[in-house]
Design a protein around this motif. Structure first.
Motif, PDB file in Angstrom:
ATOM      1  N   LEU A 160       0.851  -1.183   0.000  1.00 19.88           N
ATOM      2  CA  LEU A 160       0.000   0.000   0.000  1.00 19.88           C
ATOM      3  C   LEU A 160       0.886   1.231   0.000  1.00 19.88           C
ATOM      4  O   LEU A 160       1.778   1.363   0.839  1.00 19.88           O
ATOM      5  CB  LEU A 160      -0.900   0.025   1.238  1.00 19.88           C
ATOM      6  CG  LEU A 160      -1.894  -1.123   1.415  1.00 19.88           C
ATOM      7  CD1 LEU A 160      -2.645  -0.949   2.723  1.00 19.88           C
ATOM      8  CD2 LEU A 160      -2.867  -1.183   0.247  1.00 19.88           C
ATOM      9  N   SER A 161       0.623   2.159  -0.932  1.00 21.62           N
ATOM     10  CA  SER A 161       1.371   3.400  -1.004  1.00 21.62           C
ATOM     11  C   SER A 161       0.608   4.364  -1.896  1.00 21.62           C
ATOM     12  O   SER A 161      -0.157   3.943  -2.771  1.00 21.62           O
ATOM     13  CB  SER A 161       2.778   3.158  -1.576  1.00 21.62           C
ATOM     14  OG  SER A 161       3.540   4.348  -1.560  1.00 21.62           O
ATOM     15  N   GLN A 174      -5.420   6.305  -2.398  1.00 19.96           N
ATOM     16  CA  GLN A 174      -6.435   5.319  -2.781  1.00 19.96           C
ATOM     17  C   GLN A 174      -7.280   5.863  -3.931  1.00 19.96           C
ATOM     18  O   GLN A 174      -7.803   6.971  -3.862  1.00 19.96           O
ATOM     19  CB  GLN A 174      -7.307   5.014  -1.560  1.00 19.96           C
ATOM     20  CG  GLN A 174      -8.389   3.982  -1.806  1.00 19.96           C
ATOM     21  CD  GLN A 174      -9.114   3.638  -0.515  1.00 19.96           C
ATOM     22  OE1 GLN A 174      -8.490   3.267   0.478  1.00 19.96           O
ATOM     23  NE2 GLN A 174     -10.431   3.772  -0.524  1.00 19.96           N
ATOM     24  N   VAL A 227       3.092  -1.375   4.100  1.00 16.19           N
ATOM     25  CA  VAL A 227       2.845   0.038   3.817  1.00 16.19           C
ATOM     26  C   VAL A 227       4.211   0.698   3.754  1.00 16.19           C
ATOM     27  O   VAL A 227       4.908   0.803   4.761  1.00 16.19           O
ATOM     28  CB  VAL A 227       1.970   0.691   4.903  1.00 16.19           C
ATOM     29  CG1 VAL A 227       1.625   2.131   4.509  1.00 16.19           C
ATOM     30  CG2 VAL A 227       0.700  -0.123   5.133  1.00 16.19           C
ATOM     31  N   ARG A 234       3.351   6.914   2.817  1.00 13.64           N
ATOM     32  CA  ARG A 234       2.023   7.346   3.245  1.00 13.64           C
ATOM     33  C   ARG A 234       0.973   6.729   2.322  1.00 13.64           C
ATOM     34  O   ARG A 234       1.112   6.736   1.097  1.00 13.64           O
ATOM     35  CB  ARG A 234       1.910   8.857   3.206  1.00 13.64           C
ATOM     36  CG  ARG A 234       2.764   9.565   4.243  1.00 13.64           C
ATOM     37  CD  ARG A 234       2.373  11.025   4.362  1.00 13.64           C
ATOM     38  NE  ARG A 234       2.357  11.705   3.081  1.00 13.64           N
ATOM     39  CZ  ARG A 234       1.858  12.923   2.868  1.00 13.64           C
ATOM     40  NH1 ARG A 234       1.321  13.587   3.862  1.00 13.64           N
ATOM     41  NH2 ARG A 234       1.909  13.477   1.682  1.00 13.64           N
ATOM     42  N   TYR A 235      -0.082   6.182   2.934  1.00 15.79           N
ATOM     43  CA  TYR A 235      -1.233   5.705   2.155  1.00 15.79           C
ATOM     44  C   TYR A 235      -2.406   6.597   2.537  1.00 15.79           C
ATOM     45  O   TYR A 235      -2.793   6.679   3.706  1.00 15.79           O
ATOM     46  CB  TYR A 235      -1.547   4.247   2.460  1.00 15.79           C
ATOM     47  CG  TYR A 235      -2.689   3.696   1.625  1.00 15.79           C
ATOM     48  CD1 TYR A 235      -2.497   3.422   0.273  1.00 15.79           C
ATOM     49  CD2 TYR A 235      -3.943   3.464   2.179  1.00 15.79           C
ATOM     50  CE1 TYR A 235      -3.540   2.918  -0.503  1.00 15.79           C
ATOM     51  CE2 TYR A 235      -4.985   2.963   1.415  1.00 15.79           C
ATOM     52  CZ  TYR A 235      -4.779   2.699   0.076  1.00 15.79           C
ATOM     53  OH  TYR A 235      -5.797   2.202  -0.704  1.00 15.79           O
ATOM     54  N   ILE A 249      -6.310   7.940   2.319  1.00 21.87           N
ATOM     55  CA  ILE A 249      -7.717   7.668   2.018  1.00 21.87           C
ATOM     56  C   ILE A 249      -8.385   9.019   1.852  1.00 21.87           C
ATOM     57  O   ILE A 249      -8.591   9.759   2.833  1.00 21.87           O
ATOM     58  CB  ILE A 249      -8.395   6.862   3.142  1.00 21.87           C
ATOM     59  CG1 ILE A 249      -7.698   5.508   3.332  1.00 21.87           C
ATOM     60  CG2 ILE A 249      -9.863   6.653   2.834  1.00 21.87           C
ATOM     61  CD1 ILE A 249      -6.635   5.499   4.377  1.00 21.87           C
ATOM     62  N   LEU A 252     -11.731   3.015   3.738  1.00 19.10           N
ATOM     63  CA  LEU A 252     -10.855   1.848   3.817  1.00 19.10           C
ATOM     64  C   LEU A 252     -11.416   0.937   4.897  1.00 19.10           C
ATOM     65  O   LEU A 252     -11.578   1.350   6.047  1.00 19.10           O
ATOM     66  CB  LEU A 252      -9.422   2.255   4.155  1.00 19.10           C
ATOM     67  CG  LEU A 252      -8.425   1.101   4.318  1.00 19.10           C
ATOM     68  CD1 LEU A 252      -8.216   0.361   2.996  1.00 19.10           C
ATOM     69  CD2 LEU A 252      -7.083   1.604   4.858  1.00 19.10           C
ATOM     70  N   LEU A 293      -0.909   5.861   7.688  1.00 13.64           N
ATOM     71  CA  LEU A 293      -2.183   6.062   7.003  1.00 13.64           C
ATOM     72  C   LEU A 293      -2.661   7.485   7.250  1.00 13.64           C
ATOM     73  O   LEU A 293      -2.640   7.971   8.385  1.00 13.64           O
ATOM     74  CB  LEU A 293      -3.246   5.087   7.519  1.00 13.64           C
ATOM     75  CG  LEU A 293      -2.994   3.588   7.386  1.00 13.64           C
ATOM     76  CD1 LEU A 293      -4.215   2.811   7.893  1.00 13.64           C
ATOM     77  CD2 LEU A 293      -2.682   3.198   5.946  1.00 13.64           C
ATOM     78  N   VAL A 337      -6.046   9.547   6.842  1.00 12.52           N
ATOM     79  CA  VAL A 337      -7.471   9.283   6.631  1.00 12.52           C
ATOM     80  C   VAL A 337      -8.216  10.609   6.531  1.00 12.52           C
ATOM     81  O   VAL A 337      -8.490  11.266   7.545  1.00 12.52           O
ATOM     82  CB  VAL A 337      -8.047   8.418   7.766  1.00 12.52           C
ATOM     83  CG1 VAL A 337      -9.510   8.083   7.480  1.00 12.52           C
ATOM     84  CG2 VAL A 337      -7.225   7.145   7.949  1.00 12.52           C
ATOM     85  N   LEU A 362     -12.329   5.394   7.956  1.00 10.97           N
ATOM     86  CA  LEU A 362     -11.592   4.161   8.251  1.00 10.97           C
ATOM     87  C   LEU A 362     -12.457   3.284   9.136  1.00 10.97           C
ATOM     88  O   LEU A 362     -12.953   3.728  10.175  1.00 10.97           O
ATOM     89  CB  LEU A 362     -10.276   4.484   8.961  1.00 10.97           C
ATOM     90  CG  LEU A 362      -9.474   3.285   9.488  1.00 10.97           C
ATOM     91  CD1 LEU A 362      -8.915   2.458   8.341  1.00 10.97           C
ATOM     92  CD2 LEU A 362      -8.344   3.747  10.408  1.00 10.97           C
ATOM     93  N   ILE A 381      -1.517   6.466  12.397  1.00 11.40           N
ATOM     94  CA  ILE A 381      -2.735   6.742  11.631  1.00 11.40           C
ATOM     95  C   ILE A 381      -3.214   8.138  11.991  1.00 11.40           C
ATOM     96  O   ILE A 381      -3.446   8.438  13.169  1.00 11.40           O
ATOM     97  CB  ILE A 381      -3.833   5.713  11.947  1.00 11.40           C
ATOM     98  CG1 ILE A 381      -3.367   4.296  11.562  1.00 11.40           C
ATOM     99  CG2 ILE A 381      -5.131   6.068  11.230  1.00 11.40           C
ATOM    100  CD1 ILE A 381      -4.334   3.211  11.977  1.00 11.40           C
TER     101      ILE A 381
END
Length: 304
Positions: free
Chosen positions: A20-21, A24, A39, A42-43, A45, A51, A67, A69, A73, A98
């Motif tokens: 994950l990177s 999204q 991961v 940074r991922y 959303i 997610l 993450l 967000v 989430l 997160i």
């Protein structure tokens, strides 16, 4: 609950496994169940996206990864298959954690966090967290931003972090939580904030409970608050702290039984703190009802 220091079992990250990177792209992404993801950065959303992380899923974060967000989430672990958020074994550097922005209905249930700078950070956000363990992080939880929907933590273990929970101009409600042995502090405010603890244990921390000062409020009922190294409670707000109906440890209880709840106590500081109706024995139903394990710092996630 019984406190043990057993190591957390390593999670094996397969070579060529899912990564994950970046940002999204899909409006909804589901991870798991029972899968491992790396991961690497940074991922993100984005707003209007979600997610969903299912039971038994493990997320292994590289140093500085995390993450972000901006949408929603939903972490849906189970008691037998928790969702694990941890740093991988390419070094001992911490992963970022997160970060949740805004009120989008994020929920975290049956998860374990370890090895993060700040495991969960909320900015003008409220989140519901239940049956979660925060162990061996730089900080378990930080929340800040304007008042709005507050955050709730129920049946959570927050133990052996450098810092437990910090808050700034935010609201927090703790139910049946164990906040134990955090180096600097258990629940510590820096500016305003409304906090309430019911049926919780706060012990062995550097500082126990610190309100946010100014016109914020702090309350605790049915709790065991004792043996925090600097002090158990410090109330600096213009409002009195409502700490009625708690147990303060064996030594303090003996003083209270002998001299009454109006006595000056070195472990209770600040403006007026109401400790009337103190309990003469530790309540049997306070604290998290979790199988406490893995109190060592960090979770090592190994590659094959």
């Amino acid at each position: 609950p019984e406190r043990t220091a057993s190591a957390i079992a390593p999670v094996i990250v397969p070579r060529g496994g899912s990564v994950l990177s970046g940002t999204q792209k899909e409006p909804s992404v589901r991870l798991g169940p029972d899968k491992v993801y790396r991961v690497t950065n940074r991922y993100i959303i984005p707003e209007n996206a979600e997610l969903l992380i299912e039971e038994g899923t493990s997320l292994a974060f590289g140093a500085g990864a995390g993450l972000i967000v901006q949408g929603k989430l939903v972490v849906s672990g189970s008691e037998t298959k928790r969702v694990l958020f941890a740093g991988e074994s390419t070094g001992r550097e911490l992963w970022d954690g997160i970060k949740i922005f805004g009120y989008k209905g994020s929920v975290i249930s049956c998860a374990k966090f370890s090895g993060a700078k700040v495991a969960v950070e909320l900015s003008k956000a409220g989140v519901s967290i239940a049956n979660a363990e925060f162990v061996g992080n730089g900080k378990a939880l930080h929340t800040s931003g304007h008042y709005g929907k507050g955050s709730t933590l129920e049946n959570c273990l927050i133990a052996n972090n450098t810092e437990g929970v910090t808050f700034h101009h935010a609201a927090l409600d703790f139910r049946n939580c164990s906040i134990l042995d955090n180096e600097k502090g258990g629940v510590v405010g820096s500016y305003y904030g409304d906090i309430k603890l019911v049926d919780c244990e706060v012990s062995g921390n550097g500082k126990g409970i610190v309100d946010g000062g100014y016109d914020g409020s702090a309350a605790a009922h049915g709790c065991a608050i004792f043996n925090n190294r600097e002090f158990d409670v410090d109330c600096r707000s213009s409002k009195a702290g409502d700490f009625t109906g708690n147990w303060w440890g064996e030594k303090t209880t003996e003083i209270l039984k002998r001299e009454g709840d109006g006595v000056k106590l070195p472990n209770i500081k600040g403006n007026f703190v109401n400790i009337a109706d103190f309990l003469i024995a530790r309540p049997s139903d306070c604290g998290a009802k979790l199988s406490v394990s893995g109190l060592e710092r960090g979770v090592i996630v190994e590659k094959e």
